[in-house]
Design a protein around this motif. Structure first.
Motif, PDB file in Angstrom:
ATOM      1  N   LEU A  69       0.838  -1.195   0.000  1.00  0.00           N
ATOM      2  CA  LEU A  69       0.000   0.000   0.000  1.00  0.00           C
ATOM      3  C   LEU A  69       0.881   1.255   0.000  1.00  0.00           C
ATOM      4  CD1 LEU A  69      -2.925   0.990   0.069  1.00  0.00           C
ATOM      5  CD2 LEU A  69      -2.702   1.154   2.556  1.00  0.00           C
ATOM      6  N   LYS A  70       1.892   1.172   0.901  1.00  0.00           N
ATOM      7  CA  LYS A  70       2.813   2.314   0.998  1.00  0.00           C
ATOM      8  C   LYS A  70       3.516   2.538  -0.345  1.00  0.00           C
ATOM      9  CE  LYS A  70       6.792   3.081   3.394  1.00  0.00           C
ATOM     10  NZ  LYS A  70       7.758   2.480   4.295  1.00  0.00           N
ATOM     11  N   ASN A  71       3.985   1.433  -0.895  1.00  0.00           N
ATOM     12  CA  ASN A  71       4.665   1.530  -2.189  1.00  0.00           C
ATOM     13  C   ASN A  71       3.730   2.052  -3.267  1.00  0.00           C
ATOM     14  OD1 ASN A  71       7.117   0.679  -1.266  1.00  0.00           O
ATOM     15  ND2 ASN A  71       6.702  -1.498  -1.640  1.00  0.00           N
ATOM     16  N   TYR A  72       2.490   1.586  -3.179  1.00  0.00           N
ATOM     17  CA  TYR A  72       1.517   2.026  -4.172  1.00  0.00           C
ATOM     18  C   TYR A  72       1.349   3.545  -4.107  1.00  0.00           C
ATOM     19  CZ  TYR A  72      -2.961   3.553  -5.952  1.00  0.00           C
ATOM     20  OH  TYR A  72      -3.931   4.278  -6.578  1.00  0.00           O
ATOM     21  N   TYR A  73       1.177   4.042  -2.896  1.00  0.00           N
ATOM     22  CA  TYR A  73       0.977   5.491  -2.746  1.00  0.00           C
ATOM     23  C   TYR A  73       2.186   6.269  -3.258  1.00  0.00           C
ATOM     24  CZ  TYR A  73      -3.429   5.108  -0.199  1.00  0.00           C
ATOM     25  OH  TYR A  73      -4.708   4.870   0.118  1.00  0.00           O
ATOM     26  N   GLN A  74       3.324   5.697  -2.904  1.00  0.00           N
ATOM     27  CA  GLN A  74       4.558   6.384  -3.311  1.00  0.00           C
ATOM     28  C   GLN A  74       4.685   6.432  -4.850  1.00  0.00           C
ATOM     29  OE1 GLN A  74       8.089   4.633  -1.600  1.00  0.00           O
ATOM     30  NE2 GLN A  74       8.800   6.682  -1.016  1.00  0.00           N
ATOM     31  N   SER A  75       4.484   5.281  -5.463  1.00  0.00           N
ATOM     32  CA  SER A  75       4.659   5.267  -6.914  1.00  0.00           C
ATOM     33  C   SER A  75       3.545   6.043  -7.616  1.00  0.00           C
ATOM     34  CB  SER A  75       4.771   3.838  -7.459  1.00  0.00           C
ATOM     35  OG  SER A  75       3.815   3.030  -6.852  1.00  0.00           O
ATOM     36  N   ALA A  76       2.330   5.983  -6.993  1.00  0.00           N
ATOM     37  CA  ALA A  76       1.225   6.751  -7.581  1.00  0.00           C
ATOM     38  C   ALA A  76       1.553   8.246  -7.531  1.00  0.00           C
ATOM     39  CB  ALA A  76      -0.070   6.463  -6.830  1.00  0.00           C
ATOM     40  N   GLU A  77       2.160   8.629  -6.399  1.00  0.00           N
ATOM     41  CA  GLU A  77       2.554  10.032  -6.248  1.00  0.00           C
ATOM     42  C   GLU A  77       3.616  10.408  -7.312  1.00  0.00           C
ATOM     43  OE1 GLU A  77       1.195  12.199  -4.361  1.00  0.00           O
ATOM     44  OE2 GLU A  77       2.601  13.841  -4.759  1.00  0.00           O
ATOM     45  N   ASN A  78       4.595   9.513  -7.408  1.00  0.00           N
ATOM     46  CA  ASN A  78       5.639   9.719  -8.432  1.00  0.00           C
ATOM     47  C   ASN A  78       5.018   9.856  -9.809  1.00  0.00           C
ATOM     48  OD1 ASN A  78       7.757   9.699  -6.752  1.00  0.00           O
ATOM     49  ND2 ASN A  78       8.340   7.542  -7.083  1.00  0.00           N
ATOM     50  N   TYR A  79       4.118   8.954 -10.054  1.00  0.00           N
ATOM     51  CA  TYR A  79       3.522   8.910 -11.386  1.00  0.00           C
ATOM     52  C   TYR A  79       2.742  10.194 -11.656  1.00  0.00           C
ATOM     53  CZ  TYR A  79       1.341   7.070 -15.557  1.00  0.00           C
ATOM     54  OH  TYR A  79       0.936   6.891 -16.849  1.00  0.00           O
ATOM     55  N   ARG A  80       2.012  10.625 -10.632  1.00  0.00           N
ATOM     56  CA  ARG A  80       1.223  11.854 -10.797  1.00  0.00           C
ATOM     57  C   ARG A  80       2.160  13.037 -11.103  1.00  0.00           C
ATOM     58  NH1 ARG A  80      -3.895  12.789 -10.132  1.00  0.00           N
ATOM     59  NH2 ARG A  80      -4.345  10.854  -9.040  1.00  0.00           N
ATOM     60  N   ASN A  81       3.262  13.073 -10.354  1.00  0.00           N
ATOM     61  CA  ASN A  81       4.236  14.151 -10.619  1.00  0.00           C
ATOM     62  C   ASN A  81       4.737  14.112 -12.053  1.00  0.00           C
ATOM     63  OD1 ASN A  81       4.061  15.190  -8.083  1.00  0.00           O
ATOM     64  ND2 ASN A  81       5.797  13.996  -7.272  1.00  0.00           N
ATOM     65  N   LEU A  82       4.996  12.897 -12.504  1.00  0.00           N
ATOM     66  CA  LEU A  82       5.531  12.762 -13.863  1.00  0.00           C
ATOM     67  C   LEU A  82       4.509  13.186 -14.916  1.00  0.00           C
ATOM     68  CD1 LEU A  82       7.580   9.443 -13.757  1.00  0.00           C
ATOM     69  CD2 LEU A  82       8.447  11.750 -14.087  1.00  0.00           C
ATOM     70  N   ILE A  83       3.268  12.729 -14.724  1.00  0.00           N
ATOM     71  CA  ILE A  83       2.294  13.029 -15.783  1.00  0.00           C
ATOM     72  C   ILE A  83       1.877  14.495 -15.754  1.00  0.00           C
ATOM     73  CG2 ILE A  83       1.369  10.672 -15.964  1.00  0.00           C
ATOM     74  CD1 ILE A  83      -1.080  11.723 -14.381  1.00  0.00           C
ATOM     75  N   GLU A  84       2.109  15.134 -14.602  1.00  0.00           N
ATOM     76  CA  GLU A  84       1.774  16.561 -14.575  1.00  0.00           C
ATOM     77  C   GLU A  84       2.706  17.386 -15.467  1.00  0.00           C
ATOM     78  OE1 GLU A  84       1.389  17.730 -10.491  1.00  0.00           O
ATOM     79  OE2 GLU A  84      -0.651  16.923 -10.455  1.00  0.00           O
ATOM     80  N   GLN A  85       3.824  16.798 -15.774  1.00  0.00           N
ATOM     81  CA  GLN A  85       4.734  17.514 -16.677  1.00  0.00           C
ATOM     82  C   GLN A  85       4.307  17.381 -18.136  1.00  0.00           C
ATOM     83  OE1 GLN A  85       8.588  15.897 -15.787  1.00  0.00           O
ATOM     84  NE2 GLN A  85       8.367  16.407 -13.636  1.00  0.00           N
ATOM     85  N   LEU A  86       3.362  16.486 -18.357  1.00  0.00           N
ATOM     86  CA  LEU A  86       2.948  16.273 -19.753  1.00  0.00           C
ATOM     87  C   LEU A  86       2.015  17.385 -20.208  1.00  0.00           C
ATOM     88  CD1 LEU A  86       2.282  12.435 -19.639  1.00  0.00           C
ATOM     89  CD2 LEU A  86       4.258  13.602 -20.590  1.00  0.00           C
ATOM     90  N   ASN A  87       1.938  17.535 -21.507  1.00  0.00           N
ATOM     91  CA  ASN A  87       1.111  18.587 -22.090  1.00  0.00           C
ATOM     92  C   ASN A  87      -0.371  18.342 -21.798  1.00  0.00           C
ATOM     93  OD1 ASN A  87       0.258  20.663 -23.979  1.00  0.00           O
ATOM     94  ND2 ASN A  87      -0.328  18.919 -25.252  1.00  0.00           N
ATOM     95  N   ASP A  88      -1.110  19.440 -21.570  1.00  0.00           N
ATOM     96  CA  ASP A  88      -2.526  19.313 -21.258  1.00  0.00           C
ATOM     97  C   ASP A  88      -3.391  19.978 -22.320  1.00  0.00           C
ATOM     98  OD1 ASP A  88      -4.627  18.491 -19.758  1.00  0.00           O
ATOM     99  OD2 ASP A  88      -4.653  20.293 -18.489  1.00  0.00           O
ATOM    100  N   GLU A  89      -2.718  20.523 -23.324  1.00  0.00           N
ATOM    101  CA  GLU A  89      -3.462  21.255 -24.350  1.00  0.00           C
ATOM    102  C   GLU A  89      -3.934  20.317 -25.449  1.00  0.00           C
ATOM    103  OE1 GLU A  89      -1.041  24.199 -26.091  1.00  0.00           O
ATOM    104  OE2 GLU A  89      -1.502  25.737 -24.588  1.00  0.00           O
ATOM    105  N   ILE A  90      -5.075  20.707 -26.072  1.00  0.00           N
ATOM    106  CA  ILE A  90      -5.467  19.970 -27.267  1.00  0.00           C
ATOM    107  C   ILE A  90      -4.696  20.607 -28.411  1.00  0.00           C
ATOM    108  CG2 ILE A  90      -7.367  19.352 -28.791  1.00  0.00           C
ATOM    109  CD1 ILE A  90      -9.202  20.072 -26.350  1.00  0.00           C
ATOM    110  N   SER A  91      -3.922  19.776 -29.112  1.00  0.00           N
ATOM    111  CA  SER A  91      -3.068  20.349 -30.141  1.00  0.00           C
ATOM    112  C   SER A  91      -3.068  19.447 -31.361  1.00  0.00           C
ATOM    113  CB  SER A  91      -1.654  20.502 -29.585  1.00  0.00           C
ATOM    114  OG  SER A  91      -0.789  20.791 -30.631  1.00  0.00           O
ATOM    115  N   ASP A  92      -2.827  20.049 -32.497  1.00  0.00           N
ATOM    116  CA  ASP A  92      -2.744  19.197 -33.688  1.00  0.00           C
ATOM    117  C   ASP A  92      -1.357  18.595 -33.823  1.00  0.00           C
ATOM    118  OD1 ASP A  92      -1.430  21.477 -34.265  1.00  0.00           O
ATOM    119  OD2 ASP A  92      -2.492  21.939 -36.128  1.00  0.00           O
ATOM    120  N   ASP A  93      -0.487  18.950 -32.877  1.00  0.00           N
ATOM    121  CA  ASP A  93       0.815  18.297 -32.870  1.00  0.00           C
ATOM    122  C   ASP A  93       0.661  16.928 -32.246  1.00  0.00           C
ATOM    123  OD1 ASP A  93       3.816  18.408 -33.107  1.00  0.00           O
ATOM    124  OD2 ASP A  93       3.574  17.964 -30.976  1.00  0.00           O
TER     125      ASP A  93
END
Lengths: 334, 502
Positions: free
Chosen positions: B86-110
């Motif tokens: 559970l602890k590991n899950y939370y940790q990796s989920a947190e990591n993952y959330r941090n990582l995906i927050e760096q991804l683009n959030d715009e709708i783009s034709d690129d």
């Protein structure tokens, strides 16, 4: 005196040469960093050009079609995309960029997970698809069906040719081929078309041919199996018991397959094809009179109407249940 | 840049060769160094950007890894309910959330941007589902957590697929960039090498020109030195504007040629002075001779005698002694001629006349007839010659030649023209003169010492001296004697032409 003058001139010449060389040298030395900097900037600007030149949109609609890359699909996509540009909507032909090919259902699921703002899907009577449509609509993603409808789903609208009208148009084309003899007609249809829709089209067809001396049979094509249409058509024309006079195709792929099979099996002129959709191949086949005529639905219009329907729904939360597009016939010049 | 221009530029005044060479070396080296450095830096940068091309792929791989760990830990927890999981899950989920927050959030034709957005949205849904599954598990809602788990698993596959697809896409893009960079690296290399080559060539040319600028004056100096060695001292070396070593040498060289010139001029002046001195000396000698001549003439000035004799003529006439009177008159004439003519030249006729007087006087004195014969070309009577020339020679022949002989003495005077000369010959048949004495006489040795006075007070040597001075030449006289008792012939060679002119 003269000699010293001459020497002075030589000296001056030397100085001029030295000055010229020095200037070139300094110039080269001076421009070297600029050349390099300019060049590197150009390179990096080329690298980031794609990224910066991209346009952002306010909405993202997913277009999910059976065939990802047929002329028919592309035409719809183009219509939708061009219309979308006007309203700052990005239309994506979903599944195009994926390394594997996925069927409509899976692509539909992805669209839901991707939180798109609207889904345009080539409908069918299939219940799984209806369920997915319901799931999408429930999670707030409006769904529009095109070409074929999923009538028992929560789709907000169906955009396509009226099936009855379509049936009537096909019927008229078959009528134009009738003579004293009984006309054997084979209609290529989908196996999963267990919904009422084909019946509606069939009703149109039958209503048109009610007094005609026509024998209609249906050959179903398994859509889940690739290359099924070619196999089916091959089987039909090789079946000498029930040799058809006319093959009716309800699909662009079927039309081309039928045409190709006739040419390959040397049956041109013995069997008439009434096709669906228009492309360069179909056009040339009509000109060579291999295909008798083709029923054309305005695909770009379909694309445009999809965007309009989704936009209208987003704005007013309701939209017409059925939006008809134009049907046209391209046939022998008479 | 400006700093480089100065030493390289138009004027290099006041720079020594050493400084110039050092500057030349430093500047050319510096330029090549800079160009090299820029090339190196840019190649390095290009390499760096090549190295950074696939960073985005590496990041996506990391994203996949973290996603896998989220899935694994969720599964582990659902499977075992372990708190570690559970602890590991939370940790990796947190990591993952941090990582995906760096991804683009715009709708783009690129494509890449859109995929990032899709992955981001899917991942949000996925994390949601996994969270729900975990919560359901904790709430022991079996059907719900199974349902959520299978949905999450399905979505997990989709996400992985999309990441894979994005990775592919990016790899394609990155490969393009990589190729572009590689090409750019080559271009940079080509540009760099070209610039280095051009700069090097120009550097070499510059060095050649500047070295020539240094060596040419040396060569000129050598040429000038050779010319000086060949005797051309008037050469002047052009002094350059540079205050360098060559210029110093050139100046010294010029100074040297100037002083050599001055030295030569001084020597010339000295020589001229010396020759002038010699000339003066000669002139002095002439003057001396002139003085001597005047002196000699003065010695024989016979005014007193002449006046006395005239008085004698008067006396003899009064006494009626005719012969005595004639004799005295002739003697007086003889001396008058001396008085009158000794200071100037005379006509030949006058000279002959005085010879006649002398013979007459001597006939009277010696009381016998002197055998004297003449053979004279009368046309030559008007030529001029120094006075008192013939008489002393005649007297000499008379007193030394035929005075003490036992046979009859003869004197023959013959005057004739031979070519451009007038030959005056006085020949006797007397004792003759010894050769040594002839030489002595002709060479005018010890003039004055062996002066043998004649009646007129003029010796043979004096005659010779005067003739030589008068005509300015040596061959005016010849004395021929063929030994004892064979007689003597004295011949005067007087240039005719010159007489004619006078």
């Amino acid at each position: 005196m003269h000699r010293s003058k001459k020497r002075k001139i030589i000296r001056n010449k030397n100085i001029i040469i030295i000055a010229i060389f020095s200037t070139i040298l300094l110039f080269l030395t001076a421009i070297t960093p600029f050349v390099f900097t300019y060049y590197r900037n150009r390179i990096s600007s080329i690298q980031s050009m794609d990224y910066q030149n991209s346009k952002s949109y306010s909405k993202h609609y997913a277009l999910i079609l059976e065939d990802l890359d047929s002329a028919f699909s592309n035409s719809i996509y183009e219509g939708a995309k061009l219309r979308g540009e006007l309203f700052n909507v990005y239309v994506e032909k979903l599944g195009e960029d994926l390394p594997f090919s996925y069927d409509v259902y899976e692509r539909f699921k992805m669209a839901i997970y991707e939180d798109v703002d609207g889904i345009i899907v080539e409908g069918s009577g299939d219940r799984d698809l209806s369920e997915l449509i319901d799931r999408a609509v429930d999670s707030g993603i409006p769904v529009v069906t095109i070409i074929k409808d999923s009538p028992n789903s929560k789709r907000i609208s169906f955009i396509g040719a009226g099936r009855y009208q379509l049936g009537k148009t096909y019927g008229q084309q078959i009528l134009s081929l009738t003579n004293e003899k009984t006309l054997n007609v084979v209609v290529l249809s989908d196996t999963d078309d267990n919904s009422a829709n084909p019946d509606i089209m069939l009703a149109g067809l039958k209503d048109t041919l009610v007094d005609a001396n026509v024998d209609i049979q249906f050959a179903s094509i398994d859509r889940k199996n690739s290359f099924a249409s070619e196999e089916t058509i091959h089987n039909i024309i090789m079946n000498s018991d029930n040799f058809p006079d006319v093959i009716v195709c309800l699909d662009a792929i079927d039309t081309i397959s039928a045409y190709q099979t006739l040419v390959d099996n040397n049956q041109v002129g013995k069997i008439q094809i009434i096709g669906y959709y228009n492309s360069a191949i179909i056009q040339s086949a009509i000109e060579k009179e291999i295909i008798h005529s083709t029923i054309v639905v305005d695909t770009k219009q379909i694309g445009r109407y999809c965007i309009d329907a989704l936009n209208e729904y987003a704005k007013y939360n309701r939209v017409s249940d059925y939006i008809a597009v134009d049907i046209d016939t391209i046939g022998p010049k008479k | 840049m400006v700093r480089i221009k100065k030493p390289l530029g138009l004027k290099k005044k006041n720079l020594s060769i050493g400084t110039r060479l050092i500057l030349l070396f430093i500047i050319t080296s510096a330029i090549i160094f800079f160009v090299n450095m820029f090339t190196y830096i840019n190649v390095n940068k290009a390499m760096e950007s090549i190295g950074g091309v696939y960073i985005s792929n590496a990041e996506l791989n990391k994203l996949t890894d973290v996603l896998s760990s989220v899935q694994r830990h969720m599964y582990e927890f659902l499977d075992t309910r372990s708190s570690d999981a559970l602890k590991n899950y939370y940790q990796s989920a947190e990591n993952y959330r941090n990582l995906i927050e760096q991804l683009n959030d715009e709708i783009s034709d690129d494509n890449v941007k859109l995929m990032e957005r899709k992955i981001r949205n899917m991942s949000d849904n996925y994390l949601d589902l996994t969270y729900k599954a975990i919560q359901a598990k904790r709430g022991r809602n079996v059907s719900k957590y199974t349902e959520n788990f299978s949905a999450a698993k399905e979505l997990y596959e989709y996400i992985k697929l999309n990441i894979f697809s994005l990775n592919n896409q990016q790899f394609k893009d990155n490969s393009k960039i990589y190729e572009l960079n590689l090409a750019s690296l080559k271009y940079i290399e080509v540009i760099g090498v070209s610039i280095i080559i051009i700069v090097s060539v120009i550097n070499v040319l510059l060095i050649i020109i500047m070295t020539k600028n240094i060596t040419n004056p040396l060569r000129r100096l050598a040429v000038a030195a050779n010319q000086v060695a060949g005797g051309n001292f008037s050469i002047e070396l052009k002094e350059s504007d540079n205050n360098d070593e060559i210029d110093v040498v050139s100046k010294a060289f010029n100074k040297m040629t100037i002083s050599i010139n001055e030295y030569i001029n001084q020597i010339k002046e000295n020589m001229e002075y010396e020759s002038r001195l010699k000339e003066n000396e000669l002139l002095m000698k002439n003057h001396l001779k002139d003085a001597q001549l005047k002196y000699l003439q003065a010695q024989i000035n016979p005014h007193f005698l002449f006046n006395t004799l005239n008085a004698g003529v008067q006396l003899a006439m009064m006494e009626g002694a005719e012969k005595t009177s004639v004799f005295m008159e002739k003697t007086a004439e003889f001396y008058r001629y001396n008085t009158k003519k000794l200071n100037e030249d005379a006509r030949l006729e006058e000279e002959i006349e005085i010879v006649h007087n002398y013979i007459y006087i001597m006939n009277v004195r010696l009381a016998r007839e002197i055998n004297f014969t003449e053979d004279i070309d009368r046309e030559l009577m008007d030529i001029r010659l120094p006075s008192m020339i013939l008489q002393p020679i005649i007297e000499n022949a008379l007193s030394y030649g035929i005075s003490d002989i036992e046979w009859e003495g003869k004197i023959i005077l013959s005057i004739y023209r031979q070519d451009d000369k007038i030959q005056i010959s006085i020949k006797d048949n007397g004792k003759g003169i010894e050769e040594d004495i002839i030489k002595d006489i002709l060479n005018e040795n010890s003039i004055g010492e062996h002066q043998t006075k004649t009646t007129s007070g003029i010796g043979l040597k004096n005659v010779i001296s005067r003739l030589k001075l008068y005509y300015g030449r040596e061959d005016v006289i010849s004395i021929i004697s063929k030994g004892a008792n064979t007689g003597t012939e004295v011949t005067l060679h007087i240039p005719y032409q010159e007489m004619d002119e006078e």
